[in-house]
Motif scaffolding. Sequence first.
Motif, PDB file in Angstrom:
ATOM      1  N   PHE A 159       0.850  -1.182   0.000  1.00  0.00           N
ATOM      2  CA  PHE A 159       0.000   0.000   0.000  1.00  0.00           C
ATOM      3  C   PHE A 159       0.885   1.231   0.000  1.00  0.00           C
ATOM      4  CE2 PHE A 159       1.011  -0.605   4.397  1.00  0.00           C
ATOM      5  CZ  PHE A 159       0.785   0.577   5.091  1.00  0.00           C
ATOM      6  N   GLY A 160       0.333   2.331  -0.462  1.00  0.00           N
ATOM      7  CA  GLY A 160       1.125   3.546  -0.532  1.00  0.00           C
ATOM      8  C   GLY A 160       0.240   4.767  -0.565  1.00  0.00           C
ATOM      9  N   HIS A 161       0.830   5.886  -0.201  1.00  0.00           N
ATOM     10  CA  HIS A 161       0.127   7.169  -0.215  1.00  0.00           C
ATOM     11  C   HIS A 161       0.648   8.014  -1.369  1.00  0.00           C
ATOM     12  CE1 HIS A 161      -0.134  11.503   1.340  1.00  0.00           C
ATOM     13  NE2 HIS A 161      -1.353  11.169   0.974  1.00  0.00           N
ATOM     14  N   SER A 162      -0.267   8.635  -2.110  1.00  0.00           N
ATOM     15  CA  SER A 162       0.108   9.572  -3.164  1.00  0.00           C
ATOM     16  C   SER A 162       1.007   8.891  -4.199  1.00  0.00           C
ATOM     17  CB  SER A 162       0.768  10.801  -2.530  1.00  0.00           C
ATOM     18  OG  SER A 162       0.890  11.858  -3.446  1.00  0.00           O
ATOM     19  N   PHE A 163       2.242   9.374  -4.363  1.00  0.00           N
ATOM     20  CA  PHE A 163       3.130   8.786  -5.360  1.00  0.00           C
ATOM     21  C   PHE A 163       3.452   7.340  -5.005  1.00  0.00           C
ATOM     22  CE2 PHE A 163       7.071   8.954  -8.072  1.00  0.00           C
ATOM     23  CZ  PHE A 163       6.426   9.330  -9.242  1.00  0.00           C
ATOM     24  N   GLY A 164       3.462   7.044  -3.706  1.00  0.00           N
ATOM     25  CA  GLY A 164       3.646   5.660  -3.281  1.00  0.00           C
ATOM     26  C   GLY A 164       2.448   4.798  -3.634  1.00  0.00           C
ATOM     27  N   GLY A 165       1.249   5.410  -3.685  1.00  0.00           N
ATOM     28  CA  GLY A 165       0.070   4.688  -4.143  1.00  0.00           C
ATOM     29  C   GLY A 165       0.164   4.356  -5.618  1.00  0.00           C
ATOM     30  N   ALA A 166       0.671   5.311  -6.412  1.00  0.00           N
ATOM     31  CA  ALA A 166       0.900   5.065  -7.834  1.00  0.00           C
ATOM     32  C   ALA A 166       1.912   3.941  -8.025  1.00  0.00           C
ATOM     33  CB  ALA A 166       1.388   6.349  -8.510  1.00  0.00           C
ATOM     34  N   THR A 167       2.944   3.942  -7.182  1.00  0.00           N
ATOM     35  CA  THR A 167       3.965   2.888  -7.238  1.00  0.00           C
ATOM     36  C   THR A 167       3.355   1.532  -6.919  1.00  0.00           C
ATOM     37  OG1 THR A 167       5.626   4.506  -6.541  1.00  0.00           O
ATOM     38  CG2 THR A 167       6.218   2.177  -6.341  1.00  0.00           C
ATOM     39  N   THR A 168       2.423   1.507  -5.981  1.00  0.00           N
ATOM     40  CA  THR A 168       1.742   0.266  -5.633  1.00  0.00           C
ATOM     41  C   THR A 168       1.019  -0.319  -6.837  1.00  0.00           C
ATOM     42  OG1 THR A 168       1.440   0.938  -3.325  1.00  0.00           O
ATOM     43  CG2 THR A 168      -0.053  -0.747  -4.168  1.00  0.00           C
ATOM     44  N   VAL A 169       0.317   0.535  -7.599  1.00  0.00           N
ATOM     45  CA  VAL A 169      -0.414   0.057  -8.774  1.00  0.00           C
ATOM     46  C   VAL A 169       0.542  -0.519  -9.810  1.00  0.00           C
ATOM     47  CG1 VAL A 169      -1.939   0.736 -10.668  1.00  0.00           C
ATOM     48  CG2 VAL A 169      -2.297   1.682  -8.381  1.00  0.00           C
ATOM     49  N   GLN A 170       1.648   0.180 -10.049  1.00  0.00           N
ATOM     50  CA  GLN A 170       2.637  -0.322 -10.999  1.00  0.00           C
ATOM     51  C   GLN A 170       3.208  -1.664 -10.548  1.00  0.00           C
ATOM     52  OE1 GLN A 170       3.577   1.288 -14.045  1.00  0.00           O
ATOM     53  NE2 GLN A 170       1.730   2.421 -13.532  1.00  0.00           N
ATOM     54  N   MET A 171       3.457  -1.790  -9.249  1.00  0.00           N
ATOM     55  CA  MET A 171       3.997  -3.045  -8.716  1.00  0.00           C
ATOM     56  C   MET A 171       2.983  -4.186  -8.834  1.00  0.00           C
ATOM     57  SD  MET A 171       7.144  -3.013  -7.564  1.00  0.00           S
ATOM     58  CE  MET A 171       7.206  -4.275  -6.290  1.00  0.00           C
ATOM     59  N   LEU A 172       1.703  -3.903  -8.619  1.00  0.00           N
ATOM     60  CA  LEU A 172       0.688  -4.947  -8.759  1.00  0.00           C
ATOM     61  C   LEU A 172       0.667  -5.498 -10.185  1.00  0.00           C
ATOM     62  CD1 LEU A 172      -2.370  -3.530  -6.759  1.00  0.00           C
ATOM     63  CD2 LEU A 172      -0.972  -5.506  -6.159  1.00  0.00           C
ATOM     64  N   MET A 173       0.851  -4.598 -11.152  1.00  0.00           N
ATOM     65  CA  MET A 173       0.814  -5.026 -12.546  1.00  0.00           C
ATOM     66  C   MET A 173       2.135  -5.613 -13.015  1.00  0.00           C
ATOM     67  SD  MET A 173      -1.534  -2.074 -14.416  1.00  0.00           S
ATOM     68  CE  MET A 173      -0.489  -0.676 -13.935  1.00  0.00           C
ATOM     69  N   ASP A 174       3.212  -5.371 -12.258  1.00  0.00           N
ATOM     70  CA  ASP A 174       4.547  -5.716 -12.741  1.00  0.00           C
ATOM     71  C   ASP A 174       5.224  -6.846 -11.968  1.00  0.00           C
ATOM     72  OD1 ASP A 174       6.572  -4.891 -14.726  1.00  0.00           O
ATOM     73  OD2 ASP A 174       7.790  -4.437 -12.966  1.00  0.00           O
ATOM     74  N   ASP A 175       4.872  -7.003 -10.674  1.00  0.00           N
ATOM     75  CA  ASP A 175       5.603  -7.953  -9.834  1.00  0.00           C
ATOM     76  C   ASP A 175       4.671  -9.061  -9.344  1.00  0.00           C
ATOM     77  OD1 ASP A 175       7.122  -9.203  -7.682  1.00  0.00           O
ATOM     78  OD2 ASP A 175       8.440  -7.462  -7.785  1.00  0.00           O
ATOM     79  N   PRO A 176       4.889 -10.279  -9.781  1.00  0.00           N
ATOM     80  CA  PRO A 176       4.000 -11.393  -9.405  1.00  0.00           C
ATOM     81  C   PRO A 176       4.061 -11.763  -7.927  1.00  0.00           C
ATOM     82  CG  PRO A 176       5.921 -12.215 -10.601  1.00  0.00           C
ATOM     83  CD  PRO A 176       5.977 -10.723 -10.687  1.00  0.00           C
ATOM     84  N   ARG A 177       5.049 -11.243  -7.197  1.00  0.00           N
ATOM     85  CA  ARG A 177       5.161 -11.584  -5.776  1.00  0.00           C
ATOM     86  C   ARG A 177       4.067 -10.933  -4.935  1.00  0.00           C
ATOM     87  NH1 ARG A 177      11.465 -10.079  -5.110  1.00  0.00           N
ATOM     88  NH2 ARG A 177      10.733  -8.387  -6.472  1.00  0.00           N
TER      89      ARG A 177
END
Length: 504
Positions: free
Chosen positions: A339-357
Amino acid sequence: MRTIEWFYLIFNVMMLVWLIGGRNKPRKWVWGGLVISAALLGIHGLVEGMRWPMIPAYLLTLVPVVVVITEVRRHQRVGVISEKGQRAVGSTASAARKSGRVRAIAASLLVLVYAAVAVGLPLLFPVFSFEKSTGPYGIGTVSYDWTDNSREELLTSTAGDQRELMVQIWYPTDPDAKGKTAPYVNDPAVYATAFNEVLQLPKLLFSSLGQVQTHAIQEASLSDAEAEYPVILFSHGQHGYENQNTFQVEQLVSQGYIVVGINHTYSSLVSVFPDGRVAQFESEGKEGFEQLQFSYMDKLNETWVKDAQFVLDEVEKLAANDPSGRFTGHMDLDNMGMFGHSFGGATTVQMLMDDPRLKAGMNMDGVLFGEKRIPAEGVGKPFLMMNADTTVAGTSVMSDEEIAAMGTTRPEAEKYYEEVYARYEPVTAGGNYWMELNNTKHLSFSDLYLISPILEWSQGVDAHKAQQLINDTTIDFFNHYLKGQPLQMDSNVGEHESYSLKKG
C-alpha cells in the motif's frame, strides 16, 4: 498533552486562581503549593522532557514565592497611622474601595488570560500520540540501510554512488514485550528543517517532534504465536518518509502483519543514514505545475518501482537467512501485499501489474503515474483505491489564486485533470473497489494532521475520524486477501455519511 503535563498544568492553574482570588491564605499552604508544583515540574522534566510551549506553565511554579514576598513587603509598610491620617481615611475610604475593586477585576482578567495562554500553547503545539493498537500483538521495529549495487545513484554529486535506501520494518511481538520505545523520527532537528524548507510549514509546529513516541519496541523479539506473518510493503508520498503512516502501520502490525516501509532517497522529505549523512529532497529543478507533469512523474516512478522490487529482493533474503535470526522462516512470502500514499500509491499500482510476488494492494489518494496504464479489464489482482473527496473534485474546488500559485492557468489545469480522470476510469474493473472519503484532504492519509490542531482547523478536517475509517478499511481488505478472512466491505458498497464505496 502528556499525562504528567496535564497534572502539572491543572494544579498550577488552580493554585494561581486560589492565590490571586482567595482570602486568608495560610503561609504554610502557599509553601506547600510551591513544593508540590516544583515536584511535579521535576517529574515532568525527568520523565517526559521539558518543552517551550510549557514555559508559561513553568513560570506558575514561581507564583507562591511572589505571593509570599508581596505579603511580607505589604506588612512591612504597615505603620502607625497618625491622627491626621486617621481623619483622612474617612474622606478617602470610598475612593479606596472603588480603586480596590478595579484592581481586583484587572487582576482576575490577567489571571484568566495567563491561564488561557498556559493551557492553550501546549494544546496548540502538542506532543502528539498514536491510538493504542487494537490487535493482540505488540509492535517491534528495526531499521536497515540497504544499497542496490546494480543501480547507480544519479542524484548525487559523486560519480559511481549506488542507490541507497533506508528501510524500516515493523513486526508483531508479544504484547508484554519490554525494551526501548522507538522515537517517531531519529533526528528531529533535521526533520523539522525539512518540513519547513520542503513543505513550507512553520518550523515552530515541529518543535516537539523529538518527544513523540511510538508504540514500537526497538529490536524486540518476533512473536512466535504464528509460524509465519504476511508481509506488506509501504511506499510514502512524494516529500514523505518511511514512517509517515505510523497511525496505520501500528494497527496493521498489531493484527499480525510485518510491514516494510521504504524511504525513497531524494524523493522523500529527507533521508537520514546511520552514519549521520543526510540526503535532502531533490526537485531536479522542477517547481509547481511543472513538477506534476505526467512526462516527468511517469519517468520518476520507474525509480520508485525499482526501489520496491529491490526491497522485496532484500526481504526474501531476510526470510531465508536473517543474520539476526529474527525473520528467518517467519515471513509468509506467498501472501505479500503493498500500500502507498500519493506517489507511493501510484507505485503500488505499478507493482501490482509488474511484480507477481504481490497478491493485493491499496492506493491512498495517488494519481496513477507510471509507465503502465490499468487495462480495461482491471489491475488483475485485488485492489482498493482510496481518495479524498477534495482530490477527486479537481479544479472545481480550486480558486484562481490557487491555480495561479501552481504556475498554470485554469484551462491547463482542467486539461491535466482530464488525463487524471482517464487513468482512474478502469480502477474498479474486475470487481475491485474505489472508496471516496468525505471532508478529507490529500494529507488525511498520513500522520501530518496529528502534529497540531492548527493544521486540522486550517484544513477543516477531522484527522482521527479519517484515520479510524482508513484503518478499519485497510485491515478488512488485507485480512481477506492475505489471510483469507471474511470481507466486510462488500456489505458497505454505496453512499454513507463519511464515505462512498464502489465495486466493479
